[in-house]
Design a protein around this motif. Structure first.
Motif, PDB file in Angstrom:
ATOM      1  N   THR A  94       1.197  -0.877  -0.390  1.00 44.63           N
ATOM      2  CA  THR A  94       0.366   0.100   0.425  1.00 44.63           C
ATOM      3  C   THR A  94       0.570   1.087  -0.001  1.00 44.63           C
ATOM      4  O   THR A  94       0.870   1.748  -0.360  1.00 44.63           O
ATOM      5  N   LEU A  95       1.210   0.911   1.493  1.00 50.08           N
ATOM      6  CA  LEU A  95       2.479   2.584   0.891  1.00 50.08           C
ATOM      7  C   LEU A  95       3.317   3.243   0.122  1.00 50.08           C
ATOM      8  O   LEU A  95       3.491   4.230  -0.323  1.00 50.08           O
ATOM      9  N   PRO A  96       3.585   1.811  -1.280  1.00 47.98           N
ATOM     10  CA  PRO A  96       4.384   3.036  -2.595  1.00 47.98           C
ATOM     11  C   PRO A  96       3.090   3.053  -3.226  1.00 47.98           C
ATOM     12  O   PRO A  96       3.542   4.142  -4.310  1.00 47.98           O
ATOM     13  N   LEU A  97       1.935   3.280  -3.175  1.00 47.24           N
ATOM     14  CA  LEU A  97       0.684   3.893  -3.994  1.00 47.24           C
ATOM     15  C   LEU A  97      -0.021   4.702  -3.370  1.00 47.24           C
ATOM     16  O   LEU A  97      -0.770   5.735  -3.472  1.00 47.24           O
ATOM     17  N   THR A  98       0.877   5.636  -1.522  1.00 48.26           N
ATOM     18  CA  THR A  98      -0.051   6.213  -1.237  1.00 48.26           C
ATOM     19  C   THR A  98       0.579   7.405  -1.048  1.00 48.26           C
ATOM     20  O   THR A  98       2.064   7.085  -0.642  1.00 48.26           O
ATOM     21  N   ALA A  99       0.163   8.647  -0.869  1.00 46.84           N
ATOM     22  CA  ALA A  99       0.694   9.936  -0.541  1.00 46.84           C
ATOM     23  C   ALA A  99       0.632   9.964   0.349  1.00 46.84           C
ATOM     24  O   ALA A  99       1.386  11.330   1.174  1.00 46.84           O
ATOM     25  N   LEU A 100      -0.930   9.807   1.295  1.00 43.02           N
ATOM     26  CA  LEU A 100      -1.003  10.025   2.330  1.00 43.02           C
ATOM     27  C   LEU A 100      -1.858   9.469   3.233  1.00 43.02           C
ATOM     28  O   LEU A 100      -3.027   8.914   2.953  1.00 43.02           O
ATOM     29  N   CYS A 101      -1.323   8.497   4.372  1.00 39.06           N
ATOM     30  CA  CYS A 101      -1.804   8.024   5.217  1.00 39.06           C
ATOM     31  C   CYS A 101      -2.938   8.707   6.245  1.00 39.06           C
ATOM     32  O   CYS A 101      -2.079   8.227   7.624  1.00 39.06           O
ATOM     33  N   HIS A 102      -3.949   8.449   6.576  1.00 39.27           N
ATOM     34  CA  HIS A 102      -4.641   9.141   7.629  1.00 39.27           C
ATOM     35  C   HIS A 102      -5.350   8.755   8.818  1.00 39.27           C
ATOM     36  O   HIS A 102      -5.190   9.226   9.422  1.00 39.27           O
ATOM     37  N   SER A 103      -4.694   6.698   8.784  1.00 43.93           N
ATOM     38  CA  SER A 103      -5.628   6.091   9.616  1.00 43.93           C
ATOM     39  C   SER A 103      -4.476   5.120  10.529  1.00 43.93           C
ATOM     40  O   SER A 103      -5.061   3.863  10.122  1.00 43.93           O
ATOM     41  N   VAL A 104      -3.034   5.777  10.565  1.00 44.63           N
ATOM     42  CA  VAL A 104      -2.440   5.323  11.457  1.00 44.63           C
ATOM     43  C   VAL A 104      -2.585   4.924  12.891  1.00 44.63           C
ATOM     44  O   VAL A 104      -2.962   6.211  13.435  1.00 44.63           O
ATOM     45  N   ASP A 105      -2.913   4.088  13.425  1.00 47.00           N
ATOM     46  CA  ASP A 105      -3.828   3.988  14.429  1.00 47.00           C
ATOM     47  C   ASP A 105      -3.494   2.754  15.522  1.00 47.00           C
ATOM     48  O   ASP A 105      -3.747   2.508  16.690  1.00 47.00           O
ATOM     49  N   SER A 106      -2.201   2.622  15.338  1.00 50.81           N
ATOM     50  CA  SER A 106      -1.439   2.351  16.367  1.00 50.81           C
ATOM     51  C   SER A 106       0.144   2.169  16.846  1.00 50.81           C
ATOM     52  O   SER A 106       0.631   2.460  14.999  1.00 50.81           O
ATOM     53  N   ALA A 107       1.085   2.184  17.455  1.00 48.67           N
ATOM     54  CA  ALA A 107       2.275   1.907  17.487  1.00 48.67           C
ATOM     55  C   ALA A 107       3.129   1.442  16.394  1.00 48.67           C
ATOM     56  O   ALA A 107       4.203   1.636  15.783  1.00 48.67           O
ATOM     57  N   ARG A 108       2.211  -0.193  16.361  1.00 52.70           N
ATOM     58  CA  ARG A 108       3.067  -1.377  16.251  1.00 52.70           C
ATOM     59  C   ARG A 108       2.683  -1.107  14.147  1.00 52.70           C
ATOM     60  O   ARG A 108       3.837  -0.929  13.727  1.00 52.70           O
ATOM     61  N   LEU A 109       1.487  -0.164  14.090  1.00 47.33           N
ATOM     62  CA  LEU A 109       1.800  -0.494  12.057  1.00 47.33           C
ATOM     63  C   LEU A 109       2.806   1.187  12.204  1.00 47.33           C
ATOM     64  O   LEU A 109       3.393   1.092  11.173  1.00 47.33           O
ATOM     65  N   ALA A 110       2.863   2.088  12.813  1.00 44.82           N
ATOM     66  CA  ALA A 110       3.783   3.539  12.817  1.00 44.82           C
ATOM     67  C   ALA A 110       5.069   2.872  12.469  1.00 44.82           C
ATOM     68  O   ALA A 110       5.750   3.440  11.571  1.00 44.82           O
ATOM     69  N   GLN A 111       4.660   2.078  13.247  1.00 43.34           N
ATOM     70  CA  GLN A 111       6.571   0.884  12.790  1.00 43.34           C
ATOM     71  C   GLN A 111       6.757  -0.086  11.541  1.00 43.34           C
ATOM     72  O   GLN A 111       8.093   0.090  11.531  1.00 43.34           O
ATOM     73  N   ALA A 112       5.557  -0.601  11.725  1.00 43.53           N
ATOM     74  CA  ALA A 112       5.364  -0.832  10.433  1.00 43.53           C
ATOM     75  C   ALA A 112       5.894  -0.247   8.674  1.00 43.53           C
ATOM     76  O   ALA A 112       6.652  -0.743   7.823  1.00 43.53           O
ATOM     77  N   VAL A 113       5.136   0.761   9.219  1.00 42.32           N
ATOM     78  CA  VAL A 113       5.394   1.377   7.682  1.00 42.32           C
ATOM     79  C   VAL A 113       6.402   2.079   7.888  1.00 42.32           C
ATOM     80  O   VAL A 113       7.168   2.510   6.744  1.00 42.32           O
ATOM     81  N   ASP A 114       7.190   2.653   8.940  1.00 44.47           N
ATOM     82  CA  ASP A 114       8.862   3.216   9.589  1.00 44.47           C
ATOM     83  C   ASP A 114       9.817   2.430   8.125  1.00 44.47           C
ATOM     84  O   ASP A 114      10.406   3.059   7.637  1.00 44.47           O
TER      85      ASP A 114
END
Ligand SMILES: *Cc1c(COP(=O)(O)O)cnc(C)c1O
Length: 229
Positions: A94-114
């Motif tokens: 998803t990340l390469p297709l996304t300009a902006l993710c509005h819905s980071v809803d956990s610290a674990r997701l933030a770490q995965a995006v990082d």
């Protein structure tokens, strides 16, 4: 419904939404340019979504990763906004297709995006979703969780947190929820020591209230697609 007719319906809907946005801006003493209108295309086909750029709407949103993959493949030249729940195992795609993710809803997701952004050699801009109304059915951080998140989340080098997102409960006045997100943002400026300029709040039923309460991104679906079948 042929494509010319569809385009006319969208044009008319857009004009009505723009009028309402401008009126809300006037009431709030704000400028229309401060607000990004994200057209949420989840209820329409990729063919219908493809009409928006021609009408000047270049920010499109999707609530489900698979739907975003499908539409972004056909429409790569718009800014895609991920506005719904993102599972960690879908970040890579998803990340390469996304300009902006509005819905980071956990610290674990933030770490995965990082981690994924680091692999791609980029910094991913995200908003943190906050469950201001504390509904069990909603994703997002609890407001009181936010203060102590500061250190861990702000240490992520490849994630740039530039705002907060929330959804109002259905069927009640949205204003306390939106005001609550704005107040949380102001408090985090003091507690985290850095600004979060963006507030993503407001959908078809409540975008004017959101603008009055400081929204910089409104996520509008059904009123923009009314009359499309
Ligand atoms: C569906 C959706 C929207 C748009 O909602 P409408 O009521 O159709 O305008 C906005 N944000 C999110 C997260 C959504 O899932």
């Amino acid at each position: 419904m042929n494509v010319d007719h569809q385009r006319e319906v969208l044009r008319r809907n857009l004009r009505a939404v723009e009028e309402r946005l401008r009126a809300a801006c006037t009431r709030a003493g704000r400028k229309r340019e401060e607000i990004t209108l994200v057209a949420v295309t989840k209820a329409v086909s990729a063919e219908t979504a493809a009409l928006w750029p021609g009408l000047g709407v270049l920010d499109l949103g999707e609530g489900r990763p698979q739907e975003l993959w499908h539409k972004a493949a056909l429409l790569p030249a718009v800014r895609w906004h991920m506005v719904g729940h993102l599972q960690r195992n879908k970040v890579e795609r998803t990340l390469p297709l996304t300009a902006l993710c509005h819905s980071v809803d956990s610290a674990r997701l933030a770490q995965a995006v990082d981690a994924e952004a680091m692999k791609a050699g980029r910094v991913a801009e995200v908003f943190l979703e906050v469950n201001v109304s504390r509904e069990a059915s909603k994703h997002g951080f609890a407001p009181e969780e936010m203060a102590c998140l500061g250190d861990s989340i702000n240490a992520l080098k490849n994630v740039h947190i530039s705002g907060l997102m929330t959804m109002a409960p259905e069927g009640v006045d949205a204003r306390p929820t939106f005001a609550g997100l704005r107040e949380l943002r102001d408090r985090l400026l003091r507690e985290w020591g850095r600004p979060l300029p963006h507030l993503s709040m407001g959908m078809s039923d409540d975008f004017e209230t959101a603008v009055e309460e400081g929204a910089t991104h409104v996520r509008v679906g059904s009123v923009l697609h009314e009359g499309i079948d």
